[in-house]
Design an enzyme around this catalytic site. Structure first.
Site, short mmCIF file in Angstrom:
data_model
loop_
_atom_site.label_atom_id
_atom_site.label_comp_id
_atom_site.label_asym_id
_atom_site.label_seq_id
_atom_site.Cartn_x
_atom_site.Cartn_y
_atom_site.Cartn_z
N ASP A 37 0.84 -1.18 0.00
CA ASP A 37 0.00 0.00 0.00
C ASP A 37 0.89 1.24 0.00
O ASP A 37 1.87 1.31 0.74
CB ASP A 37 -0.89 -0.02 1.25
CG ASP A 37 -1.80 1.17 1.34
OD1 ASP A 37 -2.71 1.28 0.51
OD2 ASP A 37 -1.61 1.99 2.26
N GLU B 165 1.62 0.38 -4.98
CA GLU B 165 1.11 1.64 -5.52
C GLU B 165 2.23 2.67 -5.56
O GLU B 165 2.76 3.05 -4.51
CB GLU B 165 -0.01 2.18 -4.65
CG GLU B 165 -1.22 1.28 -4.54
CD GLU B 165 -2.23 1.80 -3.53
OE1 GLU B 165 -3.40 1.97 -3.91
OE2 GLU B 165 -1.85 2.07 -2.37
#
Length: 844
Positions: A547, A576
């Site tokens: 994340d 990400e």
């Protein structure tokens, strides 16, 4: 979601600490604006019985905004890596050093003289990261890049919120309506400062980090407590052992915790339950600031905490390195992992080895997948680890659900939203980890055994492996929950070390949810490394999705990738390449040369359009840049038209995920007047683009069975009614599910669709035609060992059918319109008509 922060006070109430950032440097911030001369050197640092004089003062930043003054929602700041060159602090969204002036409604300007070098920046509005703009004027986007070619060069910046435009006089030298202003020759902005670095006459011995430290005036008047911070990055404080936490044996248990700033530490043992009075065991201080205790006897299932003492304050907390904890995560538990569930079998893991581009990722949330009664899962197992692997489930119409559905669909890797422990009440996606080595108990079946989460997580992973499915764990090492205060085990263990802070000690909210893990610090980097290796070894996790990977330092990502691959050479690693608003450290392109993938938002934006608005993408009939479209189907390899990868392993191709509108909700919003058939065509085309392009395909779980969230684009707290897989609705989309299943099988059967290197893509794949509404490409199957010697793929994003000529000879049709087959549907010659919003695959 923004949350209020709790400020930790270490000594006198309401007095922020100063920081020992080197053996001879103390940083003090939060001061009223003054010059270095006004601040002066009439200070001493007291460490135990010794005092050290301040002999020099260097400014650290300009005065911060007066906290009593409300944030100005129109205040615009350039936050970036050159603010320190102008008397501010780098990446400060509220700094006066780079505050822009409004020159007309919605248009802001700033001038500065900068040294030669490469800089990055973003635009913030309102004095915080809550509203920020990056490259392409995208909210929360990547960093702008500024290359200053010569020393002391004046640069003009302009932000136009009306046109959604950011430009500078170096990158756009021919676009200015006027030249340099009268500012030329005035030099860099000067002003007063709110923080100073105090140079000491002598270096402090490293032993002082475990003592009471104070900053005082020469007359002895107390000013502030001093907290060791960056000084802890010295080699003397780095511990390389792999035994932090509790280590059980039948004869005794060894406890170790890294807390170099503590003056004493005790182990609290709760042999008769956490409500009983604990047995206090004094811990010894070892090398690098590690405290230790060895307790005889079999302590399996015994709860414990640590008690740290600093400057007269006691902190009681769970063990950040523990493997088990009570459900409220307040107490850690000693555990013999060999006795809880079944450890992974190495043979089980080696049977699942595959190249990264051979993966087809399917994202799901443990609870969402089986919580609906129509899932057919036993009531006691619905929404749990065990429910995820219950075999033989189906709807009343006979459609497979749960585990059987995953097997039927044919995906290879199950991406699970976070299953590391969190403390949110009620429904949660889990993006706020509390103890990173403890499985979330909320996904275990009901019961009072605090170790059931460990056993059932292992059973879930083993069950997925037994059915040929690998497990990717979504990990949130970029921030923690709670973000600060006495309930944060990280802050209680080593205050101000694990999180990035400013010169006053406030957390830098780069994640958007309260704090940012400071993985540039060696022991934070080690903590994450040890945790990743633990999950790979003890649970058999096959991969990790990071994340907000963009928040992590490139050196950290390289370190973690190396450590994981030492255990699992075939691990699937991706994340990400953006942040929750703060500066991007690991953006697209930083992964080059690593076997680490990043979510390809270029691919997403082209095919989908915008994330939550009504803007259409290629799959919905909107024309796009043909060069950019060709680039993404080629795996985004190279340096042109948005390419950022050296290898197709580095691009995670997707159009939707748990964040933002589901793809169905997006299509409904962008095409409100379209027929159901047209909407389904858009979904099919987007799915085909993901599965037929080079790279690693990623599927949002449920798109192929019509999953929507009633238009909720941020359903983290939407509960079961919004987030659940709707197995009743799935029956309406059996044809779409069958289409997706066939394309998955097609990709798995033909290596031409999953080439493993950039050089092979460039030599064995060719773009034959491209425009704003279509792309046509050829794959040399024979050269890559495919049973199909020549493959032609056509993606038609037009709202009408197109006719294309074919090379001479007979072609077999495998995919056309709504139909798909792993073999031949029929054959044709000379030309092919491709329906609107559809894909076509031909072979021979």
């Amino acid at each position: 979601m923004m949350v209020p922060l709790v400020f930790c006070v270490l000594a006198q109430a309401n007095i922020p600490p100063a920081f020992l950032d080197a053996r001879d440097v103390v940083v003090v911030g939060g001061l009223p604006g003054q010059t270095s001369a006004q601040f002066g050197t009439a200070y001493t640092v007291t460490a135990g019985s010794r005092s050290y004089k301040v002999i020099g003062v260097e400014p650290r930043g300009k005065p911060a905004r007066d906290p009593s003054r409300p944030l100005d929602p129109q205040r615009v700041i350039i936050a970036g890596s050159f603010q320190s060159k102008l008397g501010g602090t780098d990446w400060d969204p509220d700094s006066e050093s780079t505050e822009m002036a409004q020159v007309s409604p919605g248009v802001y300007e700033f001038w500065a003289k900068l040294p030669k070098g490469r800089y990055e920046f973003k635009i913030t509005r309102g004095g915080s990261w809550n509203e920020n703009y990056g490259a392409g004027f995208e909210r929360n986007g990547g960093n702008f890049v500024l290359q200053v070619p010569q020393e002391d060069q004046f640069v003009r910046f302009e932000v136009d919120f009306n046109k959604k435009l950011v430009r500078d006089s170096i990158s756009s030298p021919n676009e200015w309506s006027r030249g340099l202003p009268e500012l030329a020759g005035q030099g860099v902005r000067k002003g007063l400062y709110s923080a100073f670095a105090l140079k000491l006459e002598n270096e402090l011995p490293t032993t002082v980090v475990g003592q009471s430290l104070e900053l005082a005036k020469s007359d002895g008047t107390f000013v502030r407590p001093i907290v060791p911070r960056n000084v802890l990055e010295l080699p003397e404080f780095q511990y390389n052992g792999n035994d932090l936490g509790s280590r059980w044996s039948s004869e005794s248990t060894q406890f170790k915790i890294w807390s170099p700033t503590s003056q004493s530490a005790n182990l609290l043992l709760y042999s008769n339950g956490t409500e009983s009075k604990p047995t206090r065991v004094k811990m010894g201080r070892g090398n690098a600031g590690v405290w230790f205790a060895k307790v005889p006897g079999n302590l399996h299932r015994v709860s414990y905490q640590y008690e740290f003492s600093r400057n007269g304050t006691q902190w009681v907390t769970a063990d950040i390195n523990c493997f088990a904890a009570t459900d409220d995560l307040k107490h850690s538990i000693v555990v013999d992992l060999a006795k809880v569930g079944t450890p992974p079998d190495p043979k089980e893991l080696t049977s699942l080895i595959r190249a990264q581009t051979n993966s087809i990722i399917y994202e799901l949330h443990v609870r969402d997948f089986t919580i609906q009664p129509e899932s057919g899962v036993d009531p006691s197992k619905r929404g749990t680890y065990l429910g995820l692997v219950q075999p033989g489930t189906k709807t009343v119409q006979g459609f497979p659900t749960g585990l059987d559905y995953l097997k039927w669909l044919g995906v290879t890797d199950v991406h699970l939203l976070p299953i590391q422990s969190f403390v949110f009440g009620g429904y949660s996606w889990g993006y706020g980890t509390t103890l990173f080595n403890v499985p979330e108990a909320g996904y275990a079946t009901a019961g009072d055994d605090p170790l059931r989460g460990i056993a059932q997580t292992r059973e879930m992973v083993k069950g997925l492996h037994a059915n040929g499915l690998r497990v990717v764990m979504d990990v949130v090492y970029n921030h923690t929950w709670p973000p600060d205060g006495p309930d944060s085990a990280f802050q209680a263990t080593v205050p101000y070390y694990y999180f990035r802070t400013d010169d006053v000690g406030n957390n830098l909210n780069e994640s958007g949810v309260g704090n940012a893990m400071a993985d540039e610090r060696p022991m934070v980097r080690k903590y994450v490394r040890d945790s990743l290796v633990f999950w790979a070894k003890e649970y058999g996790i096959d991969g990790f999705r990071f994340d907000l990977l963009g928040m992590h330092q490139p050196e950290s990502v390289r370190d973690w990738e190396k450590a994981v691959r030492a255990v699992r050479p075939d691990a699937l690693i991706y994340g990400e390449p953006w942040t929750g608003g703060g500066p991007v450290h690991f953006g697209k392109g930083a992964q080059r040369g690593l076997r680490v993938g990043v979510f390809n938002d270029n691919f997403r934006s082209l095919v989908r359009g915008d994330t939550d608005g009504a803007g259409r993408g290629f799959s919905m009939g909107s024309g796009v840049d043909p060069n950019a479209l060709a680039n993404v189907v080629l795996g985004s390899v190279g340096n042109e038209f948005g390419a950022f990868a050296d290898s197709p392993e580095e691009t995670i191709n997707y159009v939707s995920a748990h964040d933002n509108l589901t793809f169905w909700d997006k299509v409904s919003k962008a095409m409100p007047n379209a027929t159901p058939e047209t909407k389904e065509s858009a979904v099919r085309l987007a799915t085909a683009a993901v599965l037929l392009s080079q790279g690693v395909p990623f599927l949002e779980g449920g798109v192929e069975i019509g999953r929507d969230k009633k238009g909720n684009g941020n359903s983290y707290d939407g509960g079961d009614a919004i987030n659940r897989f709707d197995w009743v609705r799935a029956a309406q989309f059996k044809d779409l599910a069958e289409y997706t299943r066939t394309l998955i099988a097609l990709r798995k059967a033909h290596p031409a669709f999953r080439l493993a290197s950039g050089s092979v893509i460039k030599s064995k794949m060719a773009i034959l035609a491209k425009d704003s509404g279509k792309v046509v490409y050829r794959l040399d199957g024979k050269a890559v060992g495919d049973s199909w010697k020549e493959i032609l793929v056509i993606l038609n994003g037009n709202t009408g059918a197109i006719d294309l000529p074919l090379a001479s000879g007979k072609w077999n049709v495998a995919v056309l319109g709504a139909r798909a087959r792993t073999g031949k549907l029929y054959d044709l010659e000379k030309s092919v008509r491709v329906p609107a919003l559809s894909a076509c695959v031909l072979y021979r």
